[in-house]
Write an enzyme that holds these catalytic residues in place. Sequence first.
Site, PDB file in Angstrom:
ATOM      1  CB  CYS A   2      -0.949   0.089   1.174  1.00 25.60           C
ATOM      2  SG  CYS A   2      -2.056  -1.303   1.310  1.00 25.60           S
ATOM      3  NE  ARG A  27       4.552   1.776  -0.004  1.00 26.31           N
ATOM      4  CZ  ARG A  27       5.535   1.502   0.843  1.00 26.31           C
ATOM      5  NH1 ARG A  27       6.782   1.616   0.468  1.00 26.31           N
ATOM      6  NH2 ARG A  27       5.268   1.120   2.079  1.00 26.31           N
ATOM      7  CD1 TRP A  74       0.084  -6.441  -2.979  1.00 26.76           C
ATOM      8  CD2 TRP A  74      -0.076  -6.928  -0.808  1.00 26.76           C
ATOM      9  NE1 TRP A  74       0.497  -7.739  -2.806  1.00 26.76           N
ATOM     10  CE2 TRP A  74       0.415  -8.069  -1.485  1.00 26.76           C
ATOM     11  CE3 TRP A  74      -0.250  -7.017   0.571  1.00 26.76           C
ATOM     12  CZ2 TRP A  74       0.715  -9.270  -0.840  1.00 26.76           C
ATOM     13  CZ3 TRP A  74       0.054  -8.210   1.216  1.00 26.76           C
ATOM     14  CH2 TRP A  74       0.529  -9.320   0.515  1.00 26.76           C
ATOM     15  CG  ASN A 100       1.401   0.814   4.231  1.00 25.66           C
ATOM     16  OD1 ASN A 100       1.088  -0.368   4.088  1.00 25.66           O
ATOM     17  ND2 ASN A 100       2.652   1.216   4.244  1.00 25.66           N
ATOM     18  N   GLY A 101      -0.821  -0.589   6.529  1.00 27.18           N
ATOM     19  CA  GLY A 101      -0.476  -1.308   7.756  1.00 27.18           C
ATOM     20  C   GLY A 101      -1.577  -2.274   8.119  1.00 27.18           C
ATOM     21  CD  GLU A 482      17.640 -12.616  -7.299  1.00 27.87           C
ATOM     22  OE1 GLU A 482      17.143 -13.131  -6.297  1.00 27.87           O
ATOM     23  OE2 GLU A 482      17.214 -11.545  -7.763  1.00 27.87           O
ATOM     24  CE  LYS A 486      14.178 -10.952  -9.566  1.00 26.56           C
ATOM     25  NZ  LYS A 486      14.901 -10.731  -8.344  1.00 26.56           N
ATOM     26  CD  GLU A 489      10.455 -11.555  -8.390  1.00 23.42           C
ATOM     27  OE1 GLU A 489       9.804 -11.094  -7.450  1.00 23.42           O
ATOM     28  OE2 GLU A 489      11.680 -11.390  -8.485  1.00 23.42           O
ATOM     29  CG  HIS A 505      21.921 -36.048  -2.902  1.00 24.19           C
ATOM     30  ND1 HIS A 505      22.427 -37.226  -2.436  1.00 24.19           N
ATOM     31  CD2 HIS A 505      22.991 -35.269  -3.228  1.00 24.19           C
ATOM     32  CE1 HIS A 505      23.755 -37.164  -2.440  1.00 24.19           C
ATOM     33  NE2 HIS A 505      24.118 -35.994  -2.920  1.00 24.19           N
ATOM     34  CE  LYS A 604      11.521  -2.719  -5.488  1.00 18.29           C
ATOM     35  NZ  LYS A 604      12.235  -3.813  -6.142  1.00 18.29           N
TER      36      LYS A 604
HETATM   37  C1  F6R Z   1      12.277 -10.249  -5.556  1.00 20.34           C
HETATM   38  C2  F6R Z   1      12.013  -9.211  -4.597  1.00 20.34           C
HETATM   39  C3  F6R Z   1      11.731  -9.600  -3.204  1.00 20.34           C
HETATM   40  C4  F6R Z   1      12.507  -8.686  -2.237  1.00 20.34           C
HETATM   41  C5  F6R Z   1      12.080  -8.980  -0.795  1.00 20.34           C
HETATM   42  C6  F6R Z   1      12.896  -8.181   0.204  1.00 20.34           C
HETATM   43  O1  F6R Z   1      12.549  -9.727  -6.807  1.00 20.34           O
HETATM   44  O2  F6R Z   1      12.002  -8.052  -4.909  1.00 20.34           O
HETATM   45  O3  F6R Z   1      12.021 -10.943  -2.970  1.00 20.34           O
HETATM   46  O4  F6R Z   1      13.867  -8.894  -2.419  1.00 20.34           O
HETATM   47  O5  F6R Z   1      10.728  -8.690  -0.642  1.00 20.34           O
HETATM   48  O6  F6R Z   1      12.743  -6.818   0.007  1.00 20.34           O
HETATM   49  P1  F6R Z   1      13.755  -5.783   0.663  1.00 20.34           P
HETATM   50  O7  F6R Z   1      15.066  -5.990   0.027  1.00 20.34           O
HETATM   51  O8  F6R Z   1      13.169  -4.442   0.379  1.00 20.34           O
HETATM   52  O9  F6R Z   1      13.794  -6.107   2.123  1.00 20.34           O
END
Ligand code: F6R
Length: 609
Positions: A2, A27, A74, A100-101, A482, A486, A489, A505, A604
Amino acid sequence: MCGVVGYIGGKNAVDVVVNGLKKLEYRGYDSSGVAVVKDGQLQIIRSVGKLKNLEENIEKKHLKSNISIGHTRWATHGKPSEENAHPHADPTKSIVIVHNGIVENYAELKSDLEKEGKEFKSETDTEVIAHLIKKHYKNNLLFAVQESLKEIKGSYALGVICKDEPDKIICARQDAPLIIGIGKGENFLASDIPALLSYTRDMIFLENGDIAELTTSRIIITDIENNVKKREVKNIKWDYVQTEKKGYKHFMLKEIYEQPRTIEDTFMGRIYPDEGRVYIKKIKLSEKDIKNISNVYIVGCGTSYHSGLVSKFFFENFAKIHAEVDIASEFRYREPILNDRTLVMVISQSGETADTLAALRLAKSKGCITLAICNVVGSSMSREADHVLYTHCGPEIGVASTKAFTGQIAAIYILALDWAWRKKSLSKEELKRYLKELWEIPVKIRNFLKESGSVREVAKKFAHKRNFLYLGRNVNYPVALEGALKLKEISYIHAEGYAAGEIKHGPIALIDNDMPVVAIAVKSKIYEKIISNIEEAKARGGTIILIASESDKIALDNEDSVIYVPDCDEFISPILSVIPLQLLSYYVAVMLGCDVDQPRNLAKSVTVE
Ligand code: F6R
């Protein structure tokens, strides 16, 4: 999780708020809304879906005012719908809020209010706050908010306006970020810096427990008991154009291409390869303090956790300090053995991720030394940790993290080399060599990006596959995780990252000729080992997408593909080997028509547990 924006001043407040919301859409983007006071009445417009739906609605209704609050959502409590979208008003429509919260005790509060005959229109936890403020309202909005917050348990970044006091916005913060922007004859509030950058660079980062009253000419900050609080004004150096796409189709692509510069910005002025020295001014740990550290816990979520996994190698190999890496949501609920000789390093792009913040607080409560690796200046973690090392990546807008990952690796790499220098755990020659390797990385990435057409070809060849396996070893095992993250997501394709030595394994059972196997096999001391693991996968029919070092002219079968990256030392290689994986997921997502910058179900900044 949010985004909240507010404005009071001479401009059309709705335009300012909507512009701000556009910068915060990362967000949350399931619904949005704005509220204004106009001609003594509150007006609220809300829409489901992306912000453009709200904009169309605003245009139809010609909404204008010089005071407004807005929200992009969100969902946590209640599905995405117009009723559940913010702003939420009290039943008499005199007070309206954005939030937000999470209100943890909302069920209890709601039931008490219902007993008093109050009717609720939404399924959200937020609506109780609007009811409470109305209940406490006696011609003083600030007081009503202070009294209401005494009853609320949970987290909030709150914006409140009232039809009877159209000259002020009240805002409050507890465990969710909130920033006040200072203008001339106008003031702003927002969840994050990019929302305000086109209007002001002078910002106040509210602290937990702060409640502020904004008018056009004044900002008063108090606590819940009305004690006035003084807060520092920070001048933010981020460039406004960094928050624009600058001709790229998506923020993610722009951010991938920015990496040579963001890595450079992160180490520039901090490393001197010719001297073999690192100077990190802001971390005030003496040689004695560093020698006294017995072990390091590295904690983060998602991509930041993956950069933590890479960092473990730096602490152990350079600084010769035992390091463990933990997922923040796990760390906070098990009983890690912590004491005043433990350094807990939290890694977070946003500096606001709820689980990572909780891990930091746990570490502080146990007397550990705490260090935050953050990108967002003034974020909660950067303020609460004993020490902070900023990555200088600028705003990361694409929901899938890219430049934050490489920035974090660069920052922690130099930190570990600094400690190695102080502990004399590496020789001067080794220090010079490792620093030079980092120094050369931006040029190598630039060169790779210029010639990255091969990644697009690979994406075209494999975009229709529904499962992928990613393999790496040692320092490139986290890169396999990673790469898989990517792809998952942004393309919604099932992908798993594995330590290549582990596939026999179990996971090898998955491999058939319909399973692409992305293998990171750049030059390293275990190069032969990963090549054997690749052979094992090929023998089971797997099609290989190899990330290999340029100097390594590998013989491939026809159906296999190879993407070459410039040669470099293995410790710094994750910064390079992740780039083709970021691009691969990007191109696959674009080919599948996915919403790259705002993938479904994600936000995000995860400020709820
Ligand atoms: C993946 C991604 C998330 C963030 C995670 C932590 O692409 O963006 O997995 O890495 O939510 O976010 P931060 O780094 O802001 O604590």
